[in-house]
Motif scaffolding. Structure first.
Motif, mmCIF file in Angstrom:
data_model
loop_
_atom_site.group_PDB
_atom_site.id
_atom_site.type_symbol
_atom_site.label_atom_id
_atom_site.label_comp_id
_atom_site.label_asym_id
_atom_site.label_seq_id
_atom_site.Cartn_x
_atom_site.Cartn_y
_atom_site.Cartn_z
ATOM 1 N N ARG A 3 -55.645 64.459 35.430
ATOM 2 C CA ARG A 3 -55.015 63.918 34.242
ATOM 3 C C ARG A 3 -56.406 63.304 33.390
ATOM 4 O O ARG A 3 -57.265 62.434 33.875
ATOM 5 C CB ARG A 3 -54.353 62.605 34.772
ATOM 6 N N CYS A 4 -56.486 63.394 32.224
ATOM 7 C CA CYS A 4 -57.232 62.929 31.255
ATOM 8 C C CYS A 4 -56.842 61.420 30.796
ATOM 9 O O CYS A 4 -55.710 60.997 30.832
ATOM 10 C CB CYS A 4 -57.253 63.850 30.010
ATOM 11 N N PRO A 5 -57.897 60.748 30.676
ATOM 12 C CA PRO A 5 -57.649 59.378 30.450
ATOM 13 C C PRO A 5 -56.906 59.134 29.174
ATOM 14 O O PRO A 5 -57.149 59.890 27.994
ATOM 15 C CB PRO A 5 -59.055 58.807 30.286
ATOM 16 N N ARG A 6 -56.163 58.005 29.196
ATOM 17 C CA ARG A 6 -55.424 57.872 27.747
ATOM 18 C C ARG A 6 -55.709 56.430 27.381
ATOM 19 O O ARG A 6 -56.186 55.512 28.008
ATOM 20 C CB ARG A 6 -53.666 57.884 28.281
ATOM 21 N N TRP A 7 -55.683 56.204 25.947
ATOM 22 C CA TRP A 7 -56.274 55.007 25.383
ATOM 23 C C TRP A 7 -55.119 54.693 24.083
ATOM 24 O O TRP A 7 -54.437 55.297 23.831
ATOM 25 C CB TRP A 7 -57.702 55.456 24.692
ATOM 26 N N LYS A 8 -55.240 53.396 24.053
ATOM 27 C CA LYS A 8 -54.440 52.609 22.918
ATOM 28 C C LYS A 8 -55.192 52.038 21.823
ATOM 29 O O LYS A 8 -56.101 51.382 22.266
ATOM 30 C CB LYS A 8 -53.402 51.687 23.503
ATOM 31 N N VAL A 9 -55.104 52.338 20.736
ATOM 32 C CA VAL A 9 -55.674 51.793 19.569
ATOM 33 C C VAL A 9 -55.294 50.244 19.563
ATOM 34 O O VAL A 9 -54.206 49.844 19.423
ATOM 35 C CB VAL A 9 -55.354 52.252 18.162
ATOM 36 N N THR A 40 -51.406 53.103 18.499
ATOM 37 C CA THR A 40 -51.210 54.532 18.882
ATOM 38 C C THR A 40 -51.943 54.722 20.070
ATOM 39 O O THR A 40 -52.835 54.278 20.465
ATOM 40 C CB THR A 40 -52.003 55.220 17.697
ATOM 41 N N ARG A 41 -51.288 55.685 20.909
ATOM 42 C CA ARG A 41 -51.785 56.080 22.187
ATOM 43 C C ARG A 41 -52.426 57.464 21.779
ATOM 44 O O ARG A 41 -51.646 58.243 21.468
ATOM 45 C CB ARG A 41 -50.747 56.124 23.117
ATOM 46 N N VAL A 42 -53.337 57.712 22.472
ATOM 47 C CA VAL A 42 -54.165 59.143 22.289
ATOM 48 C C VAL A 42 -54.457 59.455 23.852
ATOM 49 O O VAL A 42 -54.785 58.739 24.600
ATOM 50 C CB VAL A 42 -55.315 59.082 21.554
ATOM 51 N N GLU A 43 -55.181 60.991 23.721
ATOM 52 C CA GLU A 43 -55.781 61.314 24.942
ATOM 53 C C GLU A 43 -57.238 61.741 24.729
ATOM 54 O O GLU A 43 -57.661 62.280 23.807
ATOM 55 C CB GLU A 43 -54.981 62.673 25.376
ATOM 56 N N GLN A 44 -58.019 61.192 25.551
ATOM 57 C CA GLN A 44 -59.581 61.567 25.521
ATOM 58 C C GLN A 44 -59.728 62.966 25.782
ATOM 59 O O GLN A 44 -59.211 63.409 27.104
ATOM 60 C CB GLN A 44 -60.281 60.770 26.697
ATOM 61 N N SER A 45 -60.545 63.642 25.136
ATOM 62 C CA SER A 45 -60.264 64.926 25.194
ATOM 63 C C SER A 45 -61.796 65.867 25.783
ATOM 64 O O SER A 45 -62.013 66.929 25.707
ATOM 65 C CB SER A 45 -60.102 65.787 23.900
ATOM 66 N N ARG A 79 -55.121 67.854 11.292
ATOM 67 C CA ARG A 79 -55.746 68.269 12.420
ATOM 68 C C ARG A 79 -55.186 67.286 13.617
ATOM 69 O O ARG A 79 -54.698 66.298 13.217
ATOM 70 C CB ARG A 79 -57.210 68.106 12.435
ATOM 71 N N ARG A 80 -55.066 67.668 14.914
ATOM 72 C CA ARG A 80 -54.733 66.781 15.838
ATOM 73 C C ARG A 80 -55.727 66.410 16.902
ATOM 74 O O ARG A 80 -55.437 65.708 17.917
ATOM 75 C CB ARG A 80 -53.590 67.545 16.698
ATOM 76 N N GLY A 81 -57.112 66.339 16.444
ATOM 77 C CA GLY A 81 -58.265 65.909 17.028
ATOM 78 C C GLY A 81 -59.449 65.340 16.500
ATOM 79 O O GLY A 81 -59.612 66.086 15.299
ATOM 80 N N GLY A 82 -60.313 64.684 16.966
ATOM 81 C CA GLY A 82 -61.308 64.215 16.217
ATOM 82 C C GLY A 82 -62.162 63.134 17.047
ATOM 83 O O GLY A 82 -61.981 63.015 18.145
ATOM 84 N N TRP A 83 -63.250 62.792 16.450
ATOM 85 C CA TRP A 83 -64.041 61.926 17.069
ATOM 86 C C TRP A 83 -63.978 60.310 16.526
ATOM 87 O O TRP A 83 -63.648 60.009 15.301
ATOM 88 C CB TRP A 83 -65.417 62.066 17.312
ATOM 89 N N VAL A 84 -63.944 59.312 17.501
ATOM 90 C CA VAL A 84 -63.630 57.798 17.155
ATOM 91 C C VAL A 84 -64.672 56.979 17.860
ATOM 92 O O VAL A 84 -64.999 57.330 18.671
ATOM 93 C CB VAL A 84 -62.112 57.495 17.611
ATOM 94 N N THR A 85 -64.861 55.667 17.240
ATOM 95 C CA THR A 85 -65.439 54.971 17.913
ATOM 96 C C THR A 85 -64.840 54.097 18.766
ATOM 97 O O THR A 85 -63.740 53.340 18.381
ATOM 98 C CB THR A 85 -66.153 54.006 17.039
ATOM 99 N N CYS A 86 -64.875 54.182 20.122
ATOM 100 C CA CYS A 86 -64.315 53.312 21.171
ATOM 101 C C CYS A 86 -64.676 51.884 21.521
ATOM 102 O O CYS A 86 -63.870 51.015 21.373
ATOM 103 C CB CYS A 86 -64.432 54.175 22.421
ATOM 104 N N ASP A 87 -66.071 51.712 21.294
ATOM 105 C CA ASP A 87 -66.582 50.169 21.581
ATOM 106 C C ASP A 87 -67.856 50.094 20.461
ATOM 107 O O ASP A 87 -68.667 51.036 20.748
ATOM 108 C CB ASP A 87 -66.956 50.370 23.115
ATOM 109 N N ALA A 88 -67.791 49.158 19.758
ATOM 110 C CA ALA A 88 -69.019 48.920 18.946
ATOM 111 C C ALA A 88 -69.508 47.452 19.377
ATOM 112 O O ALA A 88 -70.273 46.886 18.442
ATOM 113 C CB ALA A 88 -68.737 48.764 17.284
ATOM 114 N N SER A 89 -69.244 46.862 20.433
ATOM 115 C CA SER A 89 -69.660 45.645 20.875
ATOM 116 C C SER A 89 -70.949 45.476 20.944
ATOM 117 O O SER A 89 -71.714 44.505 20.816
ATOM 118 C CB SER A 89 -68.827 45.190 22.075
ATOM 119 N N ALA A 90 -71.795 46.713 21.267
ATOM 120 C CA ALA A 90 -73.301 46.519 21.464
ATOM 121 C C ALA A 90 -74.091 46.256 20.091
ATOM 122 O O ALA A 90 -74.976 45.748 20.007
ATOM 123 C CB ALA A 90 -73.864 48.037 21.973
#
Length: 250
Positions: A3-9, A40-45, A79-90
């Motif tokens: 099961r791939c990780p799922r994430w929510k915006v 939105t809910r997405v799946e990490q690929s 397209r149905r896939g791409g790259w996003v920033t998950c965490d910019a807290s650094a």
């Protein structure tokens, strides 16, 4: 099956275009391929990558009915896939995603996924519901539109849809038909409906803001749609049925 990780915006921007930009590659300089909305809910690929500045980038996929084309917000992404920033807290920025809990909806479309049906709230909807518009009055700030995309435009917020998004301005007393499941979007429930005048002939389908998500915060001014059952407003029908059970005259 793994099961791939799922994430929510969880990030909400001030832009009318959307909240999260998905890019073609891990680089922040790569081309934009989609704009996603809060909730939105997405799946990490694939594996996350951490840039030299600590920014966490992540490859994802999303269902066909999700997101907008970055060059035309009225169209879905190509397209149905791409790259996003998950965490910019650094770098003192926000976290843009949070993990989905197991009980939350899977981001992947099922094997028999029907994007046409799902755009209107899901393919398992089997009984349409009728709603009556109430409590809008004539104040322009209390206006309630039907729009051609899944986005909240609630009375009293001052948010006005662009002309190319507007389907119909509703007025008190009008009847609309719900044709699919409601969806959570930016603190509101939005639902797919047929506008007045098209209910009888199965015409145009649009989206209307039904209510705030947190019903405990709902005041009288936050009720602008009441369900119609057997020709009566739902609350009145419940009272009538209660009187019948108690043996009182109708």
């Amino acid at each position: 099956q793994i099961r791939c990780p799922r994430w929510k915006v969880i990030f909400q921007s001030d832009s009318n275009m959307g909240d999260i930009v998905a890019r073609e590659g891990c680089s922040l300089e790569s081309g934009e391929v989609a704009v996603l909305l809060c909730g939105t809910r997405v799946e990490q690929s694939g594996p996350q990558e951490v840039n030299n500045d600590g920014i966490v980038r992540m490859p994802i996929v999303w269902p066909e009915h999700v997101g907008r084309d970055p060059s035309d917000s009225s169209r879905p992404p190509r397209r149905r896939g791409g790259w996003v920033t998950c965490d910019a807290s650094a770098q003192g920025g926000p976290k843009f995603f949070e993990p989905c809990h197991d009980e939350e909806v899977d981001a992947r479309p099922p094997e028999d996924f029907d994007p046409v049906a799902d755009r209107h709230g899901g393919g398992t909807w089997d009984k349409n519901r009728m709603w009556k518009v109430v409590n809008l009055g004539t104040d322009p700030l209390r206006a309630l539109p039907i729009v051609n995309r899944m986005e909240p435009f609630a009375p009293g917020t001052g948010k006005v849809p662009p002309d190319d998004v507007l389907v119909h301005w509703l007025a008190d007393g009008e009847i609309i038909e719900q044709v699919g499941h409601s969806k959570k979007m930016r603190g509101y429930m939005v639902m797919p409906v047929r506008p007045p005048g098209s209910v009888e002939n199965g015409g145009t389908i649009g989206w209307v803001t039904r209510r705030v998500v947190d019903k405990t915060r709902e005041g009288p001014e936050d009720v602008w749609l009441v369900e119609i059952r057997n020709g009566l407003e739902a609350d009145r029908e419940r009272r009538r049925n209660r009187r019948r059970r108690d043996g009182a005259d109708d």
